[in-house]
Design a protein around this motif. Structure first.
Motif, short mmCIF file in Angstrom:
data_model
loop_
_atom_site.label_atom_id
_atom_site.label_comp_id
_atom_site.label_asym_id
_atom_site.label_seq_id
_atom_site.Cartn_x
_atom_site.Cartn_y
_atom_site.Cartn_z
N ASP A 105 15.27 83.39 94.73
CA ASP A 105 15.93 82.11 95.13
C ASP A 105 16.24 81.50 93.77
O ASP A 105 15.58 82.05 92.60
N SER A 153 21.27 75.36 95.46
CA SER A 153 20.02 75.95 95.82
C SER A 153 20.69 77.53 96.31
O SER A 153 21.63 77.37 96.96
N ALA A 212 18.38 70.98 101.13
CA ALA A 212 18.19 72.39 101.00
C ALA A 212 16.60 72.68 101.77
O ALA A 212 16.38 74.07 101.77
N ILE A 213 16.24 71.58 102.32
CA ILE A 213 14.73 71.88 102.74
C ILE A 213 14.88 72.17 104.18
O ILE A 213 15.56 71.48 105.04
N LEU A 271 17.36 77.36 92.06
CA LEU A 271 17.50 76.13 92.27
C LEU A 271 17.80 75.49 91.11
O LEU A 271 17.44 75.63 89.84
N LEU A 313 12.54 76.26 101.44
CA LEU A 313 14.16 76.08 101.56
C LEU A 313 14.96 76.92 102.70
O LEU A 313 14.24 77.86 102.91
N VAL A 349 7.50 75.35 95.86
CA VAL A 349 9.08 75.59 96.35
C VAL A 349 8.87 77.12 96.87
O VAL A 349 8.67 77.85 96.10
#
Length: 561
Positions: free
Chosen positions: A348, A332, A139-140, A350, A167, A114
């Protein structure tokens, strides 16, 4: 180095050596260089040393996928034999996880990243596989799939390839999506999803950005009997469902012997009805009357080896979780802050939670299943479901067995065995509907936090980051499971059990809670932390262009408890 303790703690240190490249062509030097999955050196995508398949956000939307698992099923590079273990197999074996296996080499040889960094493996997967459904689809921004092995860059985990989920970042404004989907045919399988993405600031103009996304999704179960292609395991005469049925007479039984060997003997006559299949026993009274359907069975088109009709169970029809009931929540965040022109902080976070509820057919019980359970001998309970002559329902068996004695098609040897067991306790097979369908509930939580800095020093690019990951899995059974020895004891101490009916007496039903089991099957946690850094830049000029290098190090500490 690697160290293992009772909690399977592992500490790994890896150093990547200097990577020398042939000179980059001039047009590549003028193009925007980005970090590409499969290389530690920034370059134009067209100059990637290894084949990388990129699936953009727009392409993801066009697939119509409603989960990350479904998205992966549309990616050609993952469409190999064993390419994906799906959550439809939720239950005591995989606890709701979905794994990806690039090139069919296994999930333990496929690295899932990720934002270019590892994510904690699913706690129920032995520390080798990532649950891709823990990565929220909403979130991708894109998916980069390295379709070739990359063990020289990432280690042995990437022998099959790498799947890198990038992301959404540097997003401005608010975007919300609400979707509802239902199959074109009746039944379950409906899916509803709400997602929102919001961002503030522009990384270039404002020197900062914070992007946050959230998602809530629910999916209803789809039962096998609601689809013609899955509603039965029978396709006469080619295939016949062979699952253990209800009410088949296995043979006579000497109670209280406590010995598996002697339980096959009744008054000196060996009863060969006991075996690994009801197809070798004395048949079923309901089959003789073509009434197997009264107990949700079907009459097997062939007879047992003793020439007796028997009932079998079509287990395919009673799979209530062709698509399991599922609920997912995810949150996220991606953030950057440019401290100076040469230093940028980034991070980040998640968090995801997936709950899968899977229902399958009720449990089968026959004597061969019980003889390996040491609890029977320990508690002094005979390993069989027994009906005794004092039970009023025993008359059903007596009438049926006498009918076999009068049947000229039944062999003399079988009639001798029938005469030996008449009036004796009989062992009966069962498809135990009293506790309901076997139902498991698997809850998995994934959390991840990354904090780092990147920039330039002495004309070279650097990046350093600290990350922490955790996966928690709680598996429970909430219906349909019971103690075998407890249920056998209830049957043996009741004079009213009727194996040829789905309706039991109130007195019998009142005893069942003593044998039912509701509780945990697994509580596991996988957690880890890592510190990594990389230094890269131009090395020296060659006639064809500038060569580049990258050198990095990583410290990783992980454990499964």
């Amino acid at each position: 180095m690697f160290k293992q303790t009772k909690v399977s703690q592992a500490v790994g240190v890896a150093l990547s050596g200097v990577v020398a490249l042939a000179a980059l062509p001039a047009f590549a030097q003028d193009s925007q260089r980005i970090e590409i999955t499969g290389s530690s050196i920034k370059r134009a995508l067209s100059d990637a040393a290894l084949p990388v398949q990129v699936i953009t956000r727009e392409e993801i939307a066009r697939t119509g996928a409603i989960s990350t698992e479904q998205l992966i099923q549309t990616i050609s590079s993952s469409s190999t034999l064993g390419g994906l273990t799906v959550t439809q197999g939720a239950g005591l074996s995989i606890y709701g996880r979905s794994e990806v296996s690039l090139r069919g080499l296994g999930s333990e040889r496929t690295l899932v990243l990720v934002n270019g960094r590892s994510i904690s493996p699913h706690a129920a997967g032995g520390g080798a596989a990532v649950d891709v459904n823990s990565i929220p689809l909403a979130a991708i921004e894109r998916v980069e799939v390295l379709t070739d092995g990359a063990s020289s860059v990432y280690g042995s985990d990437a022998m099959g390839g790498v799947m890198n989920f990038i992301l959404t970042k540097n997003f401005q404004g608010i975007q919300g999506d609400v979707s509802y989907g239902t199959p074109t045919r009746s039944g379950g399988g409906q899916n509803s999803k709400v997602s929102i993405v919001g961002g503030i600031g522009d990384a270039k103009a404002d020197r900062f950005n914070l992007t946050i996304s959230a998602m809530l999704e629910k999916e209803k179960q789809l039962r096998a009997r609601d689809r013609s292609f899955a509603e039965t395991g029978n396709n006469f005469p080619y295939t016949v469902a062979g699952a253990t049925g209800q009410g088949n007479i296995e043979g006579g039984f000497n109670v209280g012997t406590g010995s598996v060997a002697t339980n096959n003997w009744v008054e000196g006559t060996r009863v060969s009805g006991f075996g690994n299949s009801p197809g070798a026993a004395f048949g079923n009274p309901l089959a003789a009357q073509d009434k197997c359907a009264d107990i949700n069975m079907f009459k097997n088109p062939t007879k047992t080896s003793k020439g007796a009709p028997f009932c079998a169970f079509d287990s395919s029809r009673f799979v209530d979780g062709l698509v399991p009931e599922r609920e997912s929540t995810a949150l996220s965040a991606n953030g950057t802050f440019r401290l100076t022109d040469k230093v940028e902080l980034f991070g980040d976070a998640l968090y995801s939670k997936n709950v899968n509820i899977q229902r399958i057919q009720t449990s089968p019980v026959r004597r061969s299943f019980l003889t390996s359970d040491g609890k029977f001998q320990e508690l002094g309970v005979d390993p069989a479901l027994l009906i005794f002559p004092a039970n009023p329902n025993y008359l059903i068996a007596t009438t049926y067995l006498n009918g076999l004695l009068a049947d000229p098609a039944v062999s003399a040897a079988t009639k001798t065995q029938i005469q030996a067991i008449l009036g004796k306790p009989l062992a009966i097979t069962a498809r135990v509907t009293d506790f309901g369908p076997r139902t498991s509930k698997d809850t998995s939580e994934q959390s991840r936090f990354v904090l780092g800095a990147r920039g330039a020093v002495f004309g070279q690019d650097y990046e350093v980051a600290y990350s922490t990951n955790q996966s928690k899995v709680a598996g429970t059974v909430i219906d349909g499971y019971f103690s075998q020895v407890g249920f056998a004891k209830i049957v043996q101490t009741s004079n009213d059990w009727n194996p040829w009916s789905l309706q039991q007496t109130a007195a019998f039903i009142a005893k069942l809670p003593d044998a039912k089991y509701i509780g945990p099957t697994l509580n596991a946690k996988a957690k880890g932390s890592s510190l990594d850094g990389v230094l890269r830049g131009d090395a020296f000029a060659l006639p064809a262009g500038m060569s580049q290098y990258a050198v990095g190090a990583q410290f990783h500490d992980a454990e499964i408890v």
